[in-house]
Motif scaffolding. Sequence first.
Motif, PDB file in Angstrom:
ATOM      1  N   GLY A 135      62.832  46.881  13.978  1.00  0.00           N
ATOM      2  CA  GLY A 135      62.579  47.943  14.965  1.00  0.00           C
ATOM      3  C   GLY A 135      61.102  48.291  15.095  1.00  0.00           C
ATOM      4  N   CYS A 136      60.251  47.662  14.285  1.00  0.00           N
ATOM      5  CA  CYS A 136      58.804  47.952  14.362  1.00  0.00           C
ATOM      6  C   CYS A 136      58.051  46.719  14.867  1.00  0.00           C
ATOM      7  N   ALA A 137      56.824  46.923  15.297  1.00  0.00           N
ATOM      8  CA  ALA A 137      56.014  45.813  15.814  1.00  0.00           C
ATOM      9  C   ALA A 137      54.547  46.212  15.731  1.00  0.00           C
ATOM     10  N   LEU A 138      53.670  45.248  15.984  1.00  0.00           N
ATOM     11  CA  LEU A 138      52.257  45.592  16.160  1.00  0.00           C
ATOM     12  C   LEU A 138      52.021  45.694  17.664  1.00  0.00           C
ATOM     13  N   TYR A 139      51.681  46.877  18.117  1.00  0.00           N
ATOM     14  CA  TYR A 139      51.414  47.099  19.539  1.00  0.00           C
ATOM     15  C   TYR A 139      49.952  46.738  19.798  1.00  0.00           C
ATOM     16  N   LEU A 140      49.726  45.905  20.808  1.00  0.00           N
ATOM     17  CA  LEU A 140      48.351  45.488  21.117  1.00  0.00           C
ATOM     18  C   LEU A 140      47.930  46.151  22.411  1.00  0.00           C
ATOM     19  N   ARG A 141      46.738  46.650  22.432  1.00  0.00           N
ATOM     20  CA  ARG A 141      46.240  47.346  23.614  1.00  0.00           C
ATOM     21  C   ARG A 141      45.006  46.628  24.153  1.00  0.00           C
ATOM     22  N   PRO A 142      45.196  45.646  25.052  1.00  0.00           N
ATOM     23  CA  PRO A 142      44.051  45.072  25.760  1.00  0.00           C
ATOM     24  C   PRO A 142      43.631  46.047  26.868  1.00  0.00           C
ATOM     25  N   PHE A 143      42.339  46.238  27.055  1.00  0.00           N
ATOM     26  CA  PHE A 143      41.906  47.095  28.167  1.00  0.00           C
ATOM     27  C   PHE A 143      40.496  46.727  28.612  1.00  0.00           C
ATOM     28  N   MET A 144      40.183  47.102  29.845  1.00  0.00           N
ATOM     29  CA  MET A 144      38.875  46.759  30.425  1.00  0.00           C
ATOM     30  C   MET A 144      38.341  47.985  31.150  1.00  0.00           C
ATOM     31  N   PHE A 145      37.046  48.227  31.002  1.00  0.00           N
ATOM     32  CA  PHE A 145      36.476  49.369  31.722  1.00  0.00           C
ATOM     33  C   PHE A 145      35.052  49.059  32.178  1.00  0.00           C
ATOM     34  N   ALA A 146      34.638  49.803  33.212  1.00  0.00           N
ATOM     35  CA  ALA A 146      33.335  49.596  33.830  1.00  0.00           C
ATOM     36  C   ALA A 146      32.248  50.244  32.974  1.00  0.00           C
ATOM     37  N   THR A 147      31.162  49.543  32.762  1.00  0.00           N
ATOM     38  CA  THR A 147      30.150  50.065  31.839  1.00  0.00           C
ATOM     39  C   THR A 147      28.780  50.315  32.472  1.00  0.00           C
ATOM     40  N   ASP A 148      28.660  50.141  33.795  1.00  0.00           N
ATOM     41  CA  ASP A 148      27.341  50.416  34.393  1.00  0.00           C
ATOM     42  C   ASP A 148      26.915  51.848  34.077  1.00  0.00           C
ATOM     43  N   ASP A 149      25.647  52.010  33.808  1.00  0.00           N
ATOM     44  CA  ASP A 149      25.075  53.327  33.545  1.00  0.00           C
ATOM     45  C   ASP A 149      24.524  53.831  34.885  1.00  0.00           C
ATOM     46  N   PHE A 150      25.446  54.236  35.767  1.00  0.00           N
ATOM     47  CA  PHE A 150      25.055  54.480  37.166  1.00  0.00           C
ATOM     48  C   PHE A 150      26.143  55.319  37.830  1.00  0.00           C
ATOM     49  N   ILE A 151      25.744  56.396  38.514  1.00  0.00           N
ATOM     50  CA  ILE A 151      26.795  57.220  39.111  1.00  0.00           C
ATOM     51  C   ILE A 151      26.866  57.135  40.630  1.00  0.00           C
ATOM     52  N   GLY A 152      26.221  56.147  41.213  1.00  0.00           N
ATOM     53  CA  GLY A 152      26.509  55.860  42.619  1.00  0.00           C
ATOM     54  C   GLY A 152      27.905  55.242  42.683  1.00  0.00           C
ATOM     55  N   VAL A 153      28.615  55.507  43.797  1.00  0.00           N
ATOM     56  CA  VAL A 153      29.975  54.968  43.884  1.00  0.00           C
ATOM     57  C   VAL A 153      29.931  53.543  44.425  1.00  0.00           C
ATOM     58  N   ARG A 154      30.164  52.586  43.510  1.00  0.00           N
ATOM     59  CA  ARG A 154      30.241  51.166  43.873  1.00  0.00           C
ATOM     60  C   ARG A 154      30.881  50.462  42.678  1.00  0.00           C
ATOM     61  N   PRO A 155      31.423  49.273  42.896  1.00  0.00           N
ATOM     62  CA  PRO A 155      32.005  48.572  41.743  1.00  0.00           C
ATOM     63  C   PRO A 155      30.913  48.305  40.713  1.00  0.00           C
ATOM     64  N   SER A 156      31.228  48.531  39.462  1.00  0.00           N
ATOM     65  CA  SER A 156      30.274  48.296  38.388  1.00  0.00           C
ATOM     66  C   SER A 156      29.911  46.807  38.346  1.00  0.00           C
ATOM     67  N   ALA A 157      28.715  46.512  37.874  1.00  0.00           N
ATOM     68  CA  ALA A 157      28.333  45.101  37.705  1.00  0.00           C
ATOM     69  C   ALA A 157      28.603  44.647  36.279  1.00  0.00           C
ATOM     70  N   THR A 158      28.901  45.603  35.374  1.00  0.00           N
ATOM     71  CA  THR A 158      29.141  45.248  33.970  1.00  0.00           C
ATOM     72  C   THR A 158      30.459  45.886  33.501  1.00  0.00           C
ATOM     73  N   TYR A 159      31.121  45.192  32.578  1.00  0.00           N
ATOM     74  CA  TYR A 159      32.423  45.655  32.081  1.00  0.00           C
ATOM     75  C   TYR A 159      32.544  45.325  30.605  1.00  0.00           C
ATOM     76  N   ARG A 160      33.446  46.024  29.933  1.00  0.00           N
ATOM     77  CA  ARG A 160      33.779  45.663  28.548  1.00  0.00           C
ATOM     78  C   ARG A 160      35.284  45.471  28.471  1.00  0.00           C
ATOM     79  N   PHE A 161      35.702  44.422  27.765  1.00  0.00           N
ATOM     80  CA  PHE A 161      37.121  44.181  27.510  1.00  0.00           C
ATOM     81  C   PHE A 161      37.327  44.252  25.997  1.00  0.00           C
TER      82      PHE A 161
END
Length: 357
Positions: A135-161
Amino acid sequence: MSIDMLTIPAQCVTESRIQELDYNNIEFGKIFSDHMFVVDYKDGAWQNPQIMPYGPMSLNPATSALHYGQAIFEGMKAYRDANGDILMFRPVDNLNRLNISAERMCMPALPEDLFMQGLEQLLRLDAAWVPPTSGCALYLRPFMFATDDFIGVRPSATYRFIIFSCPVGAYYGQALKVAIEPQFVRSAEGGAGYAKAAGNYGAALLPARKMQDKGYHQLIWTDAKEHKYIEESGTMNVMFVIDGKLITPPVSTTILKGITRDSVLTLARELGYTVEERKVAITELVEAHKAGKLQEAFGTGTAATIAQIATIHYDGTDMDLPAVEGREISNRLATELDKIKTGQAPDPLNWVQRINL
Ligand code: COI
Protein backbone atom coordinates in the motif's frame (compact mmCIF):
# COMPACT_ATOMS: atom_id res chain seq x y z
CA MET A 1 21.69 14.01 -26.44
CA SER A 2 21.76 10.19 -26.43
CA ILE A 3 21.31 8.22 -23.22
CA ASP A 4 24.76 6.64 -23.60
CA MET A 5 26.41 10.02 -23.79
CA LEU A 6 24.77 11.23 -20.60
CA THR A 7 26.44 10.74 -17.30
CA ILE A 8 24.89 12.79 -14.61
CA PRO A 9 27.31 14.02 -11.97
CA ALA A 10 26.05 13.34 -8.46
CA GLN A 11 26.87 15.12 -5.25
CA CYS A 12 25.72 12.69 -2.58
CA VAL A 13 24.67 13.31 1.00
CA THR A 14 27.25 12.47 3.63
CA GLU A 15 24.58 10.99 5.88
CA SER A 16 21.15 9.72 4.81
CA ARG A 17 18.05 11.02 6.62
CA ILE A 18 16.28 7.71 6.16
CA GLN A 19 16.15 6.97 9.87
CA GLU A 20 13.55 9.81 10.09
CA LEU A 21 11.14 7.55 8.21
CA ASP A 22 8.69 5.27 10.00
CA TYR A 23 7.58 2.87 7.24
CA ASN A 24 4.44 1.96 9.16
CA ASN A 25 3.28 5.50 9.58
CA ILE A 26 3.97 7.50 6.43
CA GLU A 27 2.19 10.80 5.96
CA PHE A 28 1.77 11.95 2.34
CA GLY A 29 4.28 14.50 1.10
CA LYS A 30 6.11 15.44 4.28
CA ILE A 31 9.39 13.55 4.25
CA PHE A 32 11.63 13.82 1.22
CA SER A 33 14.30 11.38 0.17
CA ASP A 34 17.97 12.33 0.21
CA HIS A 35 18.56 13.52 -3.36
CA MET A 36 17.02 15.42 -6.25
CA PHE A 37 17.73 15.60 -9.96
CA VAL A 38 18.13 19.12 -11.35
CA VAL A 39 18.65 20.37 -14.89
CA ASP A 40 18.51 23.92 -16.27
CA TYR A 41 17.36 25.25 -19.62
CA LYS A 42 19.13 28.22 -21.13
CA ASP A 43 20.32 29.41 -24.55
CA GLY A 44 17.73 27.08 -26.10
CA ALA A 45 19.06 23.84 -24.55
CA TRP A 46 18.85 21.73 -21.38
CA GLN A 47 22.22 21.93 -19.68
CA ASN A 48 24.22 20.84 -16.69
CA PRO A 49 22.09 17.94 -15.37
CA GLN A 50 23.09 17.03 -11.83
CA ILE A 51 21.99 15.09 -8.80
CA MET A 52 22.40 16.83 -5.48
CA PRO A 53 21.13 16.61 -1.90
CA TYR A 54 17.43 17.53 -1.53
CA GLY A 55 17.34 21.01 -0.01
CA PRO A 56 16.54 24.70 -0.41
CA MET A 57 17.47 26.61 -3.53
CA SER A 58 18.06 30.32 -3.76
CA LEU A 59 15.74 32.22 -6.12
CA ASN A 60 15.52 35.87 -7.04
CA PRO A 61 12.31 37.66 -6.01
CA ALA A 62 11.68 38.44 -9.70
CA THR A 63 11.76 34.73 -10.70
CA SER A 64 9.05 34.77 -13.33
CA ALA A 65 7.28 31.51 -12.31
CA LEU A 66 6.39 33.19 -9.01
CA HIS A 67 4.62 36.01 -10.83
CA TYR A 68 3.05 34.63 -14.00
CA GLY A 69 2.73 30.95 -13.19
CA GLN A 70 4.82 29.17 -15.81
CA ALA A 71 5.03 26.13 -13.54
CA ILE A 72 3.97 22.55 -14.31
CA PHE A 73 4.33 19.24 -12.51
CA GLU A 74 3.77 15.52 -12.62
CA GLY A 75 3.09 12.83 -10.04
CA MET A 76 4.38 9.30 -10.51
CA LYS A 77 5.20 6.33 -8.33
CA ALA A 78 7.86 3.65 -7.93
CA TYR A 79 7.21 0.38 -6.09
CA ARG A 80 9.25 -2.44 -4.63
CA ASP A 81 8.61 -5.99 -5.79
CA ALA A 82 8.98 -9.21 -3.77
CA ASN A 83 12.69 -9.48 -4.76
CA GLY A 84 13.40 -5.96 -3.55
CA ASP A 85 13.74 -4.59 -7.11
CA ILE A 86 12.39 -1.12 -7.90
CA LEU A 87 9.58 -0.83 -10.45
CA MET A 88 8.49 2.43 -12.08
CA PHE A 89 4.93 2.68 -13.34
CA ARG A 90 4.41 4.19 -16.82
CA PRO A 91 7.17 6.85 -16.49
CA VAL A 92 7.19 7.74 -20.18
CA ASP A 93 3.47 8.52 -20.02
CA ASN A 94 4.26 11.04 -17.30
CA LEU A 95 6.97 12.59 -19.44
CA ASN A 96 4.63 12.80 -22.42
CA ARG A 97 2.01 14.54 -20.30
CA LEU A 98 4.64 16.88 -18.84
CA ASN A 99 5.54 17.88 -22.38
CA ILE A 100 1.86 18.44 -23.25
CA SER A 101 1.60 20.72 -20.21
CA ALA A 102 4.86 22.42 -21.24
CA GLU A 103 3.52 23.18 -24.70
CA ARG A 104 0.32 24.70 -23.29
CA MET A 105 2.27 26.86 -20.86
CA CYS A 106 4.75 27.98 -23.54
CA MET A 107 7.63 26.11 -21.91
CA PRO A 108 10.31 23.89 -23.53
CA ALA A 109 9.88 20.12 -23.88
CA LEU A 110 12.16 17.82 -21.90
CA PRO A 111 13.89 15.06 -23.91
CA GLU A 112 13.02 11.48 -22.95
CA ASP A 113 16.61 10.28 -22.48
CA LEU A 114 17.38 13.12 -20.06
CA PHE A 115 14.20 12.46 -18.06
CA MET A 116 14.71 8.70 -17.91
CA GLN A 117 18.38 8.85 -17.06
CA GLY A 118 17.80 11.41 -14.30
CA LEU A 119 14.93 9.38 -12.93
CA GLU A 120 16.80 6.08 -12.98
CA GLN A 121 19.95 7.50 -11.41
CA LEU A 122 17.92 9.20 -8.71
CA LEU A 123 16.02 6.00 -7.96
CA ARG A 124 19.22 3.95 -7.77
CA LEU A 125 20.71 6.43 -5.34
CA ASP A 126 17.58 6.67 -3.18
CA ALA A 127 16.44 3.04 -3.60
CA ALA A 128 16.30 2.56 0.17
CA TRP A 129 13.50 5.12 0.29
CA VAL A 130 11.10 2.99 -1.75
CA PRO A 131 8.92 1.52 0.99
CA PRO A 132 8.67 -2.28 1.13
CA THR A 133 5.29 -1.95 2.85
CA SER A 134 2.12 -3.00 1.02
CA GLY A 135 0.00 0.00 0.00
CA CYS A 136 3.04 2.32 0.06
CA ALA A 137 5.24 3.67 -2.73
CA LEU A 138 7.86 6.27 -3.51
CA TYR A 139 6.01 9.24 -4.98
CA LEU A 140 8.10 11.14 -7.53
CA ARG A 141 7.47 14.77 -8.24
CA PRO A 142 8.93 15.95 -11.57
CA PHE A 143 8.30 19.67 -12.11
CA MET A 144 9.44 22.58 -14.27
CA PHE A 145 9.32 26.29 -13.64
CA ALA A 146 10.37 29.53 -15.30
CA THR A 147 13.51 31.08 -13.87
CA ASP A 148 14.03 34.36 -15.74
CA ASP A 149 14.82 37.19 -13.35
CA PHE A 150 12.40 39.50 -15.15
CA ILE A 151 8.89 40.75 -14.48
CA GLY A 152 7.84 41.76 -17.96
CA VAL A 153 5.07 39.45 -19.14
CA ARG A 154 6.58 37.10 -21.73
CA PRO A 155 7.59 33.45 -21.82
CA SER A 156 10.74 32.95 -19.78
CA ALA A 157 13.93 32.15 -21.68
CA THR A 158 15.26 29.99 -18.82
CA TYR A 159 13.71 27.12 -16.86
CA ARG A 160 14.60 24.59 -14.19
CA PHE A 161 13.40 20.99 -14.13
CA ILE A 162 13.63 18.97 -10.92
CA ILE A 163 12.63 15.52 -9.74
CA PHE A 164 12.45 14.87 -6.01
CA SER A 165 10.67 12.09 -4.21
CA CYS A 166 8.90 11.18 -1.01
CA PRO A 167 7.74 7.85 0.42
CA VAL A 168 3.95 7.79 0.69
CA GLY A 169 1.12 5.71 2.05
CA ALA A 170 -2.58 6.17 1.30
CA TYR A 171 -3.50 9.71 0.21
CA TYR A 172 -6.98 9.53 1.74
CA GLY A 173 -7.56 7.57 4.93
CA GLN A 174 -11.27 6.98 4.32
CA ALA A 175 -14.00 6.90 1.68
CA LEU A 176 -14.81 10.45 0.67
CA LYS A 177 -17.84 12.64 1.09
CA VAL A 178 -17.89 14.89 -1.96
CA ALA A 179 -20.23 17.66 -3.09
CA ILE A 180 -21.08 18.71 -6.64
CA GLU A 181 -19.82 22.26 -7.15
CA PRO A 182 -22.63 24.51 -8.38
CA GLN A 183 -20.72 27.77 -8.86
CA PHE A 184 -16.94 27.68 -9.21
CA VAL A 185 -15.22 26.10 -12.23
CA ARG A 186 -11.85 24.38 -12.48
CA SER A 187 -11.44 24.80 -16.22
CA ALA A 188 -13.22 25.90 -19.35
CA GLU A 189 -12.93 24.83 -22.98
CA GLY A 190 -9.95 26.52 -24.56
CA GLY A 191 -8.30 26.97 -21.16
CA ALA A 192 -5.48 24.99 -19.60
CA GLY A 193 -7.49 22.40 -17.62
CA TYR A 194 -5.84 19.49 -19.43
CA ALA A 195 -2.38 20.73 -18.40
CA LYS A 196 -0.91 19.84 -15.04
CA ALA A 197 -0.22 23.50 -14.40
CA ALA A 198 0.39 24.70 -10.85
CA GLY A 199 -2.19 27.49 -11.18
CA ASN A 200 -5.01 25.01 -11.83
CA TYR A 201 -4.39 23.60 -8.38
CA GLY A 202 -4.00 26.99 -6.71
CA ALA A 203 -7.31 28.22 -8.13
CA ALA A 204 -9.07 25.09 -6.84
CA LEU A 205 -8.10 25.65 -3.21
CA LEU A 206 -10.78 28.18 -2.29
CA PRO A 207 -13.74 26.19 -3.70
CA ALA A 208 -12.40 23.04 -2.03
CA ARG A 209 -11.96 24.88 1.29
CA LYS A 210 -15.55 26.15 1.10
CA MET A 211 -16.82 22.59 0.59
CA GLN A 212 -14.63 21.38 3.46
CA ASP A 213 -16.18 24.04 5.68
CA LYS A 214 -19.56 22.46 4.87
CA GLY A 215 -18.33 19.02 5.97
CA TYR A 216 -17.22 17.49 2.64
CA HIS A 217 -13.73 16.19 1.91
CA GLN A 218 -13.71 17.32 -1.71
CA LEU A 219 -15.86 18.62 -4.51
CA ILE A 220 -16.92 17.38 -7.91
CA TRP A 221 -16.25 19.89 -10.67
CA THR A 222 -18.89 20.50 -13.31
CA ASP A 223 -18.66 22.01 -16.80
CA ALA A 224 -18.02 25.74 -17.04
CA LYS A 225 -20.92 26.52 -19.41
CA GLU A 226 -23.94 25.02 -17.66
CA HIS A 227 -22.81 23.26 -14.47
CA LYS A 228 -24.75 20.26 -15.77
CA TYR A 229 -22.05 17.71 -16.51
CA ILE A 230 -19.49 16.04 -14.27
CA GLU A 231 -15.82 16.79 -14.97
CA GLU A 232 -13.37 15.72 -12.23
CA SER A 233 -13.36 15.28 -8.46
CA GLY A 234 -10.87 17.38 -6.50
CA THR A 235 -7.47 16.59 -8.05
CA MET A 236 -8.66 13.28 -9.53
CA ASN A 237 -10.55 11.96 -12.54
CA VAL A 238 -13.88 10.52 -11.48
CA MET A 239 -15.72 7.31 -12.40
CA PHE A 240 -19.10 5.78 -11.64
CA VAL A 241 -20.60 2.33 -11.85
CA ILE A 242 -24.21 2.67 -12.97
CA ASP A 243 -26.19 -0.51 -13.51
CA GLY A 244 -23.00 -2.58 -13.86
CA LYS A 245 -21.31 -0.26 -16.39
CA LEU A 246 -18.14 1.73 -15.69
CA ILE A 247 -18.77 5.29 -16.84
CA THR A 248 -16.46 8.31 -16.88
CA PRO A 249 -16.38 11.69 -18.62
CA PRO A 250 -14.19 11.69 -21.76
CA VAL A 251 -10.86 13.53 -21.69
CA SER A 252 -11.05 16.93 -23.35
CA THR A 253 -9.38 20.31 -23.09
CA THR A 254 -11.01 20.69 -19.67
CA ILE A 255 -10.11 17.32 -18.15
CA LEU A 256 -6.68 15.98 -17.24
CA LYS A 257 -5.64 12.87 -19.16
CA GLY A 258 -5.02 10.78 -16.07
CA ILE A 259 -2.56 7.90 -16.32
CA THR A 260 -4.37 6.05 -13.53
CA ARG A 261 -7.61 6.83 -15.38
CA ASP A 262 -6.26 5.22 -18.54
CA SER A 263 -4.85 2.22 -16.62
CA VAL A 264 -8.17 1.60 -14.86
CA LEU A 265 -10.20 1.85 -18.08
CA THR A 266 -7.78 -0.42 -19.96
CA LEU A 267 -7.87 -3.04 -17.20
CA ALA A 268 -11.64 -2.84 -16.91
CA ARG A 269 -12.02 -3.51 -20.66
CA GLU A 270 -9.56 -6.42 -20.42
CA LEU A 271 -11.55 -7.88 -17.54
CA GLY A 272 -14.67 -7.76 -19.67
CA TYR A 273 -16.53 -4.88 -18.05
CA THR A 274 -18.55 -2.47 -20.16
CA VAL A 275 -16.77 0.88 -20.20
CA GLU A 276 -18.32 4.11 -21.41
CA GLU A 277 -16.33 7.32 -21.85
CA ARG A 278 -19.04 9.90 -22.32
CA LYS A 279 -20.62 12.93 -20.73
CA VAL A 280 -22.21 12.23 -17.35
CA ALA A 281 -25.05 14.60 -16.46
CA ILE A 282 -25.74 15.37 -12.81
CA THR A 283 -29.37 14.41 -13.46
CA GLU A 284 -28.22 10.96 -14.59
CA LEU A 285 -26.47 10.41 -11.25
CA VAL A 286 -29.48 11.65 -9.29
CA GLU A 287 -31.88 9.41 -11.22
CA ALA A 288 -29.57 6.39 -11.04
CA HIS A 289 -29.27 6.89 -7.30
CA LYS A 290 -33.05 7.12 -6.90
CA ALA A 291 -33.44 3.90 -8.90
CA GLY A 292 -30.78 2.12 -6.79
CA LYS A 293 -28.48 1.85 -9.84
CA LEU A 294 -25.64 4.12 -8.74
CA GLN A 295 -23.51 1.30 -7.38
CA GLU A 296 -20.01 2.77 -7.13
CA ALA A 297 -18.21 6.09 -7.42
CA PHE A 298 -14.49 6.72 -7.11
CA GLY A 299 -11.69 9.07 -8.02
CA THR A 300 -8.53 8.01 -9.84
CA GLY A 301 -5.13 9.66 -9.62
CA THR A 302 -1.49 8.84 -9.05
CA ALA A 303 -1.44 9.99 -5.45
CA ALA A 304 -4.75 8.42 -4.42
CA THR A 305 -4.79 5.55 -6.98
CA ILE A 306 -8.47 4.64 -6.45
CA ALA A 307 -10.23 6.79 -3.85
CA GLN A 308 -13.67 5.48 -2.97
CA ILE A 309 -16.52 7.98 -2.73
CA ALA A 310 -19.06 7.21 0.00
CA THR A 311 -21.45 10.14 -0.43
CA ILE A 312 -22.22 12.63 -3.20
CA HIS A 313 -24.00 15.84 -2.23
CA TYR A 314 -26.12 17.69 -4.75
CA ASP A 315 -28.58 20.53 -4.28
CA GLY A 316 -29.30 19.97 -0.59
CA THR A 317 -29.33 16.17 -0.65
CA ASP A 318 -26.65 13.68 0.37
CA MET A 319 -26.71 10.62 -1.89
CA ASP A 320 -25.20 7.77 0.12
CA LEU A 321 -23.71 4.99 -1.96
CA PRO A 322 -23.48 1.25 -1.19
CA ALA A 323 -20.76 0.17 1.27
CA VAL A 324 -17.22 0.20 -0.12
CA GLU A 325 -16.53 -3.45 0.82
CA GLY A 326 -19.23 -4.69 -1.57
CA ARG A 327 -18.05 -2.70 -4.61
CA GLU A 328 -17.08 -5.37 -7.11
CA ILE A 329 -15.62 -3.35 -9.97
CA SER A 330 -13.51 -0.67 -8.25
CA ASN A 331 -12.15 -3.07 -5.63
CA ARG A 332 -11.20 -5.60 -8.28
CA LEU A 333 -9.57 -2.95 -10.47
CA ALA A 334 -7.63 -1.57 -7.49
CA THR A 335 -6.32 -5.03 -6.62
CA GLU A 336 -5.40 -5.95 -10.19
CA LEU A 337 -3.67 -2.62 -10.79
CA ASP A 338 -1.70 -2.94 -7.59
CA LYS A 339 -0.56 -6.43 -8.59
CA ILE A 340 0.78 -5.15 -11.91
CA LYS A 341 2.55 -2.20 -10.30
CA THR A 342 4.28 -4.40 -7.74
CA GLY A 343 5.26 -7.16 -10.17
CA GLN A 344 2.78 -9.73 -8.87
CA ALA A 345 0.83 -10.04 -12.13
CA PRO A 346 1.75 -10.17 -15.84
CA ASP A 347 2.26 -6.80 -17.48
CA PRO A 348 1.21 -7.31 -21.11
CA LEU A 349 1.25 -3.60 -21.94
CA ASN A 350 4.75 -2.99 -20.51
CA TRP A 351 3.56 -0.43 -18.03
CA VAL A 352 6.27 -1.35 -15.55
CA GLN A 353 9.95 -0.45 -15.97
CA ARG A 354 12.41 -2.23 -13.72
CA ILE A 355 15.45 -0.37 -12.37
CA ASN A 356 18.69 -2.34 -12.36
CA LEU A 357 20.10 -1.62 -8.94
C1 COI B 1 -1.50 13.12 -8.27
O1 COI B 1 -2.35 12.24 -8.21
O2 COI B 1 -0.29 12.92 -8.40
C2 COI B 1 -1.97 14.48 -8.19
O3 COI B 1 -1.86 15.22 -9.10
C3 COI B 1 -2.51 14.89 -6.92
C4 COI B 1 -1.52 15.74 -6.25
C5 COI B 1 -1.81 17.15 -6.54
C6 COI B 1 -1.37 15.41 -4.81
